[in-house]
Design a protein around this motif. Structure first.
Motif, PDB file in Angstrom:
ATOM      1  N   LEU A   9       0.814  -1.215   0.000  1.00 31.66           N
ATOM      2  CA  LEU A   9       0.000   0.000   0.000  1.00 31.66           C
ATOM      3  C   LEU A   9       0.849   1.267   0.000  1.00 31.66           C
ATOM      4  N   LYS A  10       2.060   1.172   0.533  1.00 24.74           N
ATOM      5  CA  LYS A  10       2.948   2.335   0.568  1.00 24.74           C
ATOM      6  C   LYS A  10       3.306   2.804  -0.847  1.00 24.74           C
ATOM      7  N   GLN A  11       3.247   1.893  -1.810  1.00 19.81           N
ATOM      8  CA  GLN A  11       3.550   2.247  -3.202  1.00 19.81           C
ATOM      9  C   GLN A  11       2.472   3.123  -3.817  1.00 19.81           C
ATOM     10  N   LEU A  12       1.277   3.099  -3.252  1.00 16.94           N
ATOM     11  CA  LEU A  12       0.166   3.843  -3.832  1.00 16.94           C
ATOM     12  C   LEU A  12       0.395   5.349  -3.847  1.00 16.94           C
ATOM     13  N   ASP A  13       1.076   5.883  -2.838  1.00 23.12           N
ATOM     14  CA  ASP A  13       1.325   7.325  -2.820  1.00 23.12           C
ATOM     15  C   ASP A  13       2.077   7.760  -4.073  1.00 23.12           C
ATOM     16  N   GLY A  14       3.149   7.052  -4.383  1.00 21.74           N
ATOM     17  CA  GLY A  14       3.942   7.388  -5.569  1.00 21.74           C
ATOM     18  C   GLY A  14       3.180   7.168  -6.865  1.00 21.74           C
ATOM     19  N   LEU A  15       2.431   6.081  -6.913  1.00 22.81           N
ATOM     20  CA  LEU A  15       1.651   5.798  -8.123  1.00 22.81           C
ATOM     21  C   LEU A  15       0.558   6.840  -8.335  1.00 22.81           C
ATOM     22  N   ASP A  16      -0.100   7.238  -7.254  1.00 21.13           N
ATOM     23  CA  ASP A  16      -1.142   8.257  -7.360  1.00 21.13           C
ATOM     24  C   ASP A  16      -0.548   9.589  -7.808  1.00 21.13           C
ATOM     25  N   GLU A  17       0.615   9.927  -7.281  1.00 14.21           N
ATOM     26  CA  GLU A  17       1.269  11.163  -7.676  1.00 14.21           C
ATOM     27  C   GLU A  17       1.642  11.130  -9.158  1.00 14.21           C
ATOM     28  N   ARG A  18       2.155   9.997  -9.623  1.00 19.80           N
ATOM     29  CA  ARG A  18       2.488   9.864 -11.050  1.00 19.80           C
ATOM     30  C   ARG A  18       1.239  10.019 -11.912  1.00 19.80           C
ATOM     31  N   LEU A  19       0.162   9.398 -11.495  1.00 17.36           N
ATOM     32  CA  LEU A  19      -1.090   9.514 -12.248  1.00 17.36           C
ATOM     33  C   LEU A  19      -1.563  10.962 -12.294  1.00 17.36           C
ATOM     34  N   ASN A  20      -1.442  11.674 -11.181  1.00 14.16           N
ATOM     35  CA  ASN A  20      -1.833  13.082 -11.141  1.00 14.16           C
ATOM     36  C   ASN A  20      -0.960  13.926 -12.073  1.00 14.16           C
ATOM     37  N   VAL A  21       0.330  13.645 -12.092  1.00 12.90           N
ATOM     38  CA  VAL A  21       1.248  14.380 -12.975  1.00 12.90           C
ATOM     39  C   VAL A  21       0.913  14.096 -14.430  1.00 12.90           C
ATOM     40  N   PHE A  22       0.678  12.829 -14.769  1.00 12.63           N
ATOM     41  CA  PHE A  22       0.310  12.488 -16.147  1.00 12.63           C
ATOM     42  C   PHE A  22      -0.969  13.197 -16.553  1.00 12.63           C
ATOM     43  N   GLN A  23      -1.957  13.200 -15.664  1.00 17.25           N
ATOM     44  CA  GLN A  23      -3.220  13.864 -15.977  1.00 17.25           C
ATOM     45  C   GLN A  23      -2.991  15.353 -16.229  1.00 17.25           C
ATOM     46  N   THR A  24      -2.239  15.998 -15.367  1.00 10.83           N
ATOM     47  CA  THR A  24      -1.981  17.434 -15.504  1.00 10.83           C
ATOM     48  C   THR A  24      -1.262  17.743 -16.811  1.00 10.83           C
ATOM     49  N   LYS A  25      -0.254  16.935 -17.122  1.00  7.86           N
ATOM     50  CA  LYS A  25       0.517  17.181 -18.352  1.00  7.86           C
ATOM     51  C   LYS A  25      -0.325  16.925 -19.603  1.00  7.86           C
ATOM     52  N   LEU A  26      -1.115  15.864 -19.579  1.00  4.38           N
ATOM     53  CA  LEU A  26      -1.962  15.585 -20.738  1.00  4.38           C
ATOM     54  C   LEU A  26      -3.030  16.665 -20.912  1.00  4.38           C
ATOM     55  N   GLN A  27      -3.610  17.113 -19.825  1.00  4.65           N
ATOM     56  CA  GLN A  27      -4.624  18.154 -19.945  1.00  4.65           C
ATOM     57  C   GLN A  27      -4.012  19.473 -20.410  1.00  4.65           C
ATOM     58  N   ALA A  28      -2.796  19.773 -19.969  1.00  9.71           N
ATOM     59  CA  ALA A  28      -2.113  20.984 -20.438  1.00  9.71           C
ATOM     60  C   ALA A  28      -1.839  20.884 -21.941  1.00  9.71           C
ATOM     61  N   TYR A  29      -1.397  19.716 -22.375  1.00 11.06           N
ATOM     62  CA  TYR A  29      -1.138  19.498 -23.804  1.00 11.06           C
ATOM     63  C   TYR A  29      -2.420  19.651 -24.623  1.00 11.06           C
ATOM     64  N   LEU A  30      -3.488  19.026 -24.156  1.00  8.90           N
ATOM     65  CA  LEU A  30      -4.754  19.115 -24.878  1.00  8.90           C
ATOM     66  C   LEU A  30      -5.300  20.533 -24.854  1.00  8.90           C
ATOM     67  N   SER A  31      -5.072  21.253 -23.786  1.00  8.21           N
ATOM     68  CA  SER A  31      -5.495  22.651 -23.698  1.00  8.21           C
ATOM     69  C   SER A  31      -4.726  23.499 -24.705  1.00  8.21           C
ATOM     70  N   ASP A  32      -3.423  23.241 -24.822  1.00  8.64           N
ATOM     71  CA  ASP A  32      -2.619  23.944 -25.831  1.00  8.64           C
ATOM     72  C   ASP A  32      -3.131  23.646 -27.237  1.00  8.64           C
ATOM     73  N   LEU A  33      -3.475  22.394 -27.486  1.00  8.22           N
ATOM     74  CA  LEU A  33      -4.023  22.033 -28.797  1.00  8.22           C
ATOM     75  C   LEU A  33      -5.335  22.767 -29.068  1.00  8.22           C
ATOM     76  N   ALA A  34      -6.145  22.899 -28.043  1.00  6.93           N
ATOM     77  CA  ALA A  34      -7.449  23.540 -28.200  1.00  6.93           C
ATOM     78  C   ALA A  34      -7.320  25.018 -28.563  1.00  6.93           C
ATOM     79  N   GLN A  35      -6.161  25.616 -28.283  1.00 10.24           N
ATOM     80  CA  GLN A  35      -5.939  27.022 -28.635  1.00 10.24           C
ATOM     81  C   GLN A  35      -5.769  27.201 -30.147  1.00 10.24           C
ATOM     82  N   ARG A  36      -5.457  26.116 -30.811  1.00 11.31           N
ATOM     83  CA  ARG A  36      -5.342  26.142 -32.269  1.00 11.31           C
ATOM     84  C   ARG A  36      -6.704  25.839 -32.866  1.00 11.31           C
ATOM     85  N   GLU A  37      -6.798  26.067 -34.126  1.00  9.80           N
ATOM     86  CA  GLU A  37      -8.057  25.717 -34.782  1.00  9.80           C
ATOM     87  C   GLU A  37      -8.079  24.226 -35.041  1.00  9.80           C
TER      88      GLU A  37
END
Length: 170
Positions: A9-37
């Motif tokens: 269970l101690k591994q979950l903290d790191g895994l959850d943090e990685r998932l949060n980072v991936f989500q943030t980075k993917l959403q930032a990328y998709l947001s940048d794409l949305a600024q284009r036509e």
């Protein structure tokens, strides 16, 4: 859930943090794409991906915050489930795992038949969940003190697996 050890269970903290980072980075990328036509199709695809990663992050939070706490309680309180209950939890976990794989494949390929199988799997999960809970309560999931706590923990684990599965399938 099986080992009776809190180390995993101690591994979950790191895994959850990685998932949060991936989500943030993917959403930032998709947001940048949305600024284009973008074409209507590209915008719809970006929205599908955004919703998918958001749902995965929510499922991760349920695992990290809810399931992990219940497993900790199970270990600390020395609660054990009988073979049938453990097999039912295992079956529900396998459905969730298979649905994660299927959902990822459906998202990446747009496979309509795979999407239909995924919906069928959601129904299969719900049917198994209902069958398991019905059997649990019919089989004497009553009592006082420790027996009641064990029963409540079992039901809570099933409920949390249902929530994870719902996010995955969505």
């Amino acid at each position: 859930l099986h080992s009776g050890s809190l180390e995993t269970l101690k591994q979950l903290d790191g895994l959850d943090e990685r998932l949060n980072v991936f989500q943030t980075k993917l959403q930032a990328y998709l947001s940048d794409l949305a600024q284009r036509e973008l074409s209507a199709e590209e915008s719809a695809r970006a929205l599908e991906i955004t919703l998918y990663i958001s749902n995965l992050e929510h499922a991760g939070d349920i695992i990290h915050l809810n399931l992990a706490d219940r497993i900790k309680s199970k270990v600390k309180e020395s609660i054990t489930f009988n073979a049938e209950e453990q097999a039912s939890l295992d079956d529900l976990c396998l459905i969730v795992r298979d649905n994660i794989r299927l959902a990822t494949g459906v998202l990446s390929s747009g496979d309509l038949e795979g999407a239909k199988r995924l919906i069928a799997q959601k129904d299969a999960f719900r049917m198994l969940e209902n069958q398991v809970l019905d059997g649990h309560f019919r089989g004497g999931a009553r009592g006082k003190g420790a027996a009641l706590r064990r029963s409540a923990l079992y039901v809570d684990l099933i409920r949390d697996l249902h929530r994870v599965n719902s996010h995955v399938v969505a």
